[in-house]
Scaffold this active site. Structure first.
Site, mmCIF file in Angstrom:
data_model
loop_
_atom_site.group_PDB
_atom_site.id
_atom_site.type_symbol
_atom_site.label_atom_id
_atom_site.label_comp_id
_atom_site.label_asym_id
_atom_site.label_seq_id
_atom_site.Cartn_x
_atom_site.Cartn_y
_atom_site.Cartn_z
ATOM 1 N NE ARG A 62 -1.400 -2.102 2.491
ATOM 2 C CZ ARG A 62 -2.092 -3.464 2.410
ATOM 3 N NH1 ARG A 62 -3.036 -3.996 1.902
ATOM 4 N NH2 ARG A 62 -1.073 -4.010 2.783
ATOM 5 C CB THR A 63 3.175 2.595 2.437
ATOM 6 O OG1 THR A 63 2.510 2.145 4.014
ATOM 7 C CG2 THR A 63 4.012 4.276 2.275
ATOM 8 C CE LYS A 91 26.852 -2.842 -6.374
ATOM 9 N NZ LYS A 91 27.488 -1.520 -7.050
ATOM 10 N NE ARG A 112 6.792 0.721 4.878
ATOM 11 C CZ ARG A 112 5.798 -0.125 4.754
ATOM 12 N NH1 ARG A 112 5.684 -0.926 4.211
ATOM 13 N NH2 ARG A 112 4.275 1.252 5.063
ATOM 14 C CG HIS A 140 3.033 3.320 8.280
ATOM 15 N ND1 HIS A 140 3.356 5.130 7.898
ATOM 16 C CD2 HIS A 140 2.974 2.883 8.257
ATOM 17 C CE1 HIS A 140 3.279 3.903 6.316
ATOM 18 N NE2 HIS A 140 2.862 3.017 6.767
HETATM 19 C C1 NCD Z 1 1.579 -1.213 8.196
HETATM 20 C C2 NCD Z 1 3.125 -0.530 8.358
HETATM 21 O O1 NCD Z 1 4.289 -1.677 7.163
HETATM 22 O O2 NCD Z 1 3.054 -0.342 8.958
HETATM 23 N N1 NCD Z 1 1.079 -1.652 6.283
HETATM 24 C C3 NCD Z 1 1.288 -0.103 6.054
HETATM 25 O O3 NCD Z 1 2.178 0.731 6.254
HETATM 26 N N2 NCD Z 1 -0.433 -0.004 5.594
HETATM 27 C C4 NCD Z 1 1.045 -2.386 9.141
HETATM 28 C C5 NCD Z 1 1.661 -3.583 9.112
HETATM 29 O O4 NCD Z 1 2.681 -3.950 8.302
HETATM 30 O O5 NCD Z 1 0.909 -4.466 9.703
#
Ligand code: NCD
Length: 467
Positions: A62-63, A91, A112, A140
């Site tokens: 999703r993100t 590397k 991320r 997040h």
């Molecule tokens: C979440 C995350 O990555 O923290 N996912 C997301 O971005 N929707 C929640 C999760 O992974 O449980």
């Protein structure tokens, strides 16, 4: 001018969050898919020529996809590395170097990373805005924007909303950003942790002390599965409600019911042991009268804790929540890059508000280190780039907060590098100001200070460098 980054939900004030929502509403209004009101179906060209780079060191669906879709819908382009194995991280390249390089290729970077505080480190080195797409178990923030926006679109006023948060409250970064925002907008937070997965102590502390949440004693509410409940202060003195249960209950409206159930999965990647007795939200759970009007949210992915049979229940809004990732992220990108070029949004692009807390930079290899083993400062690749830095949080008992991962330390000693003396009991008013911070070094305890030749200061109570 300092660049504006979003590494925590607390990097945005409430007014700015409202601005994101207003613009996301506008995009949904103008560009929605005629058959699907939650979906952006058309594009604009306000970001023509702009590039978003996504640097994802952890899995994501999703993100990453919604950020990239958002930039493309705005008329820009998206580039990125979704798999650390195919980037120079494999590397052994540091994040600090990667973002400096990527700053030359893109106008905004979404990151991320499995380490807490990674986005903050990236923000220190990038020449373009950084957006945190999830850093370890820390935060997040853009997921929280989607969460709050979903509630708003469901006509749920955040103020006084009864929100139950369920599951892995310790490991879920989505929860940490979410509860800060709920508190700031005046919602009531009910904690329903899985066994052993309670909210981390430092998050709990911030809710109580920085967002003036008041706890409701355990015996005052009727759901034995709840661990604690916070009510956010409407007025600064509202903590006194804790001592006044009838008024408190009226305010909490527990009897009225739960407005939102926010479900999270067991964050297996952040635990070494298996999750046991993990709470499951299904039709049976939602049968209780108090959930009659509830909306069910989940950041997704789900892995068994949220029953698929609920998907057709009108209370289930998690797929809308995921769809809103596009308009919300379009709005955030547009505001951060000031794509509209309107003065109204200027505040957004105009610089990162500096923390008012005194910041201590620890000398290399000396003194206290962040106590969070998963903090980015402990990543070998970042050793030359992330130094031990702490904000001093002035509370009744002063505490240190790691600049990167925001984990707090509540017991430490402070030593003067010039006099070679240490102190354990300086009151907040006796602490050095920012100008004098570099004259001091922090130790985890007296032994550590004495080990490197510091001695206890004899005249207790004499002011260090008074402000
Ligand atoms: C979440 C995350 O990555 O923290 N996912 C997301 O971005 N929707 C929640 C999760 O992974 O449980």
């Amino acid at each position: 001018m300092d660049l504006r980054h979003v590494t925590s939900i607390n990097d945005l004030d409430n007014d700015e969050i409202e601005q994101v929502f207003a613009l996301a509403d506008r995009y949904l209004d103008k560009l929605k898919d005629a058959d699907h009101p939650h979906r952006i179906g058309e594009s604009t060209d306000v970001a023509k020529g702009a590039i978003l780079a996504s640097l994802f060191y952890e899995p994501s669906t999703r993100t990453r996809l919604s950020f990239e879709a958002a930039m493309i819908r705005l008329g820009g382009k998206a580039i990125g590395s979704a798999d650390p194995a195919t980037s120079s991280a494999a590397k052994g390249e540091s994040l600090a170097d990667t973002v400096r390089v990527a700053s030359n290729y893109a106008d905004v970077l979404v990151i991320r990373h499995p380490r807490d505080g990674a986005a903050k480190l990236a923000a220190e080195y990038a020449d373009v805005p950084i957006i945190n797409g999830g850093d370890g178990a820390h935060e997040h923030p853009t997921q929280t924007l989607c969460d709050l926006f979903t509630l708003r679109r469901e006509n749920k006023q955040l103020k006084n909303l009864n929100v139950a948060v369920s599951g892995d409250l310790k490991g879920s970064r989505t929860i940490h950003s979410f509860v800060y925002a709920l508190a700031r907008f005046g919602a009531n937070i009910m904690l329903m942790p899985a066994k052993g997965m309670e909210l981390p102590a430092h998050v709990d502390w911030r809710l109580r002390h920085e967002y003036r949440c008041g706890p409701l004693p355990k015996d005052r509410y009727d759901n034995a599965a709840m661990d604690a409940l916070y009510v956010t202060a409407k007025q600064p003195h509202q903590l006194s409600l804790m001592a006044s249960p009838p008024e408190f209950e009226r305010n909490v409206r527990v009897k009225k019911g739960v407005d939102v159930v926010y479900v999270t999965r067991f964050q297996k990647e952040r635990w070494t042991e298996q999750g046991q007795d993990y709470p499951k939200v299904d039709a049976k759970f939602l049968k209780a009268r108090k959930y009659r009007e509830a909306r069910v949210l989940h950041p997704l992915p789900r892995v068994g804790e949220l029953d698929a049979s609920l998907d057709r229940d009108k209370r289930a809004v998690y797929f809308q929540q995921a769809a809103y990732g596009v308009p919300i992220r379009m709005a955030l990108i547009a505001l951060m890059l000031d794509l509209d070029g309107r003065n109204k949004w200027k505040k957004f692009a105009d610089g990162f508000e500096k923390s008012s807390h005194v910041l201590f930079d620890q000398p290399k290899d000396a003194g206290i280190e962040c106590i969070n083993g998963n903090c980015i400062v402990h990543d070998k690749l970042e050793r030359d780039y992330a130094k031990s830095r702490f904000h001093l949080i002035e509370a009744e008992t002063p505490r240190l907060r790691c600049f990167y991962c925001e984990r707090d330390i509540d017991s430490f000693v402070i030593a003067n590098r010039k006099t070679r003396h240490y102190d354990t009991n300086l009151t907040a008013r006796q602490w050095p100001d920012q100008k004098h911070a570099r004259d001091f070094v922090l130790f985890k305890d007296t032994q550590q200070a004495e080990h490197v030749g510091y001695a206890k200061r004899q005249q207790a109570g004499r002011k260090a460098k008074a402000r």
